[in-house]
Design a protein around this motif. Structure first.
Motif, PDB file in Angstrom:
ATOM      1  N   GLU A 108       0.601  -6.728  -8.734  1.00  0.00           N
ATOM      2  CA  GLU A 108       0.498  -7.619  -7.427  1.00  0.00           C
ATOM      3  C   GLU A 108       1.773  -7.926  -6.561  1.00  0.00           C
ATOM      4  N   MET A 109       2.739  -8.062  -7.312  1.00  0.00           N
ATOM      5  CA  MET A 109       4.128  -8.305  -6.895  1.00  0.00           C
ATOM      6  C   MET A 109       4.810  -7.087  -6.220  1.00  0.00           C
ATOM      7  N   LEU A 110       4.293  -5.883  -6.818  1.00  0.00           N
ATOM      8  CA  LEU A 110       4.712  -4.584  -6.285  1.00  0.00           C
ATOM      9  C   LEU A 110       3.977  -4.148  -5.148  1.00  0.00           C
ATOM     10  N   ALA A 111       2.690  -4.708  -4.840  1.00  0.00           N
ATOM     11  CA  ALA A 111       1.929  -4.429  -3.711  1.00  0.00           C
ATOM     12  C   ALA A 111       2.609  -5.276  -2.474  1.00  0.00           C
ATOM     13  N   TYR A 112       3.079  -6.541  -2.709  1.00  0.00           N
ATOM     14  CA  TYR A 112       3.538  -7.354  -1.782  1.00  0.00           C
ATOM     15  C   TYR A 112       4.931  -6.832  -1.411  1.00  0.00           C
ATOM     16  N   LEU A 113       5.717  -6.452  -2.256  1.00  0.00           N
ATOM     17  CA  LEU A 113       7.008  -5.723  -2.058  1.00  0.00           C
ATOM     18  C   LEU A 113       6.891  -4.458  -1.239  1.00  0.00           C
ATOM     19  N   LYS A 114       5.752  -3.823  -1.458  1.00  0.00           N
ATOM     20  CA  LYS A 114       5.210  -2.580  -0.386  1.00  0.00           C
ATOM     21  C   LYS A 114       5.024  -3.081   0.829  1.00  0.00           C
ATOM     22  N   VAL A 122      -2.060 -12.112 -12.978  1.00  0.00           N
ATOM     23  CA  VAL A 122      -2.800 -13.283 -12.889  1.00  0.00           C
ATOM     24  C   VAL A 122      -2.259 -14.545 -12.554  1.00  0.00           C
ATOM     25  N   PRO A 123      -2.628 -15.629 -11.837  1.00  0.00           N
ATOM     26  CA  PRO A 123      -1.927 -16.772 -11.345  1.00  0.00           C
ATOM     27  C   PRO A 123      -1.467 -17.381 -12.760  1.00  0.00           C
TER      28      PRO A 123
END
Length: 221
Positions: A164-170, A56-57
């Motif tokens: 969301e952070m995990l998806a960005y890192l992937k 969440v933002p």
């Protein structure tokens, strides 16, 4: 610490990913300069804020924290409220609201039962490892939330990561596709110093938020 414990089971090529992580850290911290480190926050408030923050933002989570502060005299009143009451107050459309409210109320009640008071002050006097284990053992605890409490309330060596952070890192190929939240948190904490984790956390949150905003703009155009 064994290699698996330090790098996470889902991170097979740890040397490659360590180099990619450091490159990403350098780039994001330059692109999103971290604000000066704040004094430690109250751990109970950090727990509630963390529970309202993953995926969440920050602006939305902060708005919800203001609503909680306005509607409840203190966190003890929040603890004894029914989950349905809290869900209705915070809004049924808030993402994963049932999971978040369950996590908050069950964690607060477990703390009250274990400590015989609604306080986490005792954790300040024990080792950070034991404090973190206490948080991990709370019912319904999310990896992001326990790491968030350690980072902002206990000045700990922790790296909160949400989906969301995990998806960005992937997407940035900093971790492999099979890595879990726990894998990635342990990997980053093993590779970066405490102050580097702090800076990366806030820079990564901003990067994910910007990416999401760009995605929404593209969808509208």
């Amino acid at each position: 610490m064994t290699e698996d414990q330090g790098q996470g089971k889902g991170l097979k090529n740890a040397t490659k990913y360590a180099d990619e992580l450091r490159s990403l850290h350098k780039r994001l911290v330059k692109q999103y300069p971290p604000e000066p480190k704040q004094p430690p926050k109250d751990p109970l408030l950090a727990l509630v804020r963390g529970a309202m923050s993953f995926d969440v933002p920050d602006a939305k989570a902060e708005e919800t924290m203001r609503l909680i502060d306005r509607e409840f005299v203190d966190l003890n009143e929040l603890r004894v409220a029914t989950e349905l009451e809290v869900q209705e107050l915070l809004g049924a459309r808030y993402p994963a609201i049932e999971r978040r409210v369950t996590m908050i109320t069950q964690a607060l009640n477990a703390i009250f039962e274990k400590e015989h008071t609604l306080s986490l002050d005792r954790l300040k006097a024990i080792s950070r490892r034991d404090a973190r284990q206490f948080l991990r053992d709370l019912p319904e605890m999310h990896p992001f939330v326990e790491a968030h409490v350690m980072l902002v309330a206990f000045d700990g060596h922790a790296m909160p990561v949400d989906d969301e952070m995990l998806a960005y890192l992937k997407e940035e190929e900093v971790v492999d596709e099979g890595a879990s939240l726990d894998d990635v948190q342990r990997f980053i904490e093993h590779q970066l110093k405490a102050e580097e984790c702090y800076d990366l956390y806030f820079a990564l949150r901003k990067a994910v938020s910007d990416e999401g905003a760009r995605g929404k703009r593209k969808a509208k155009s």
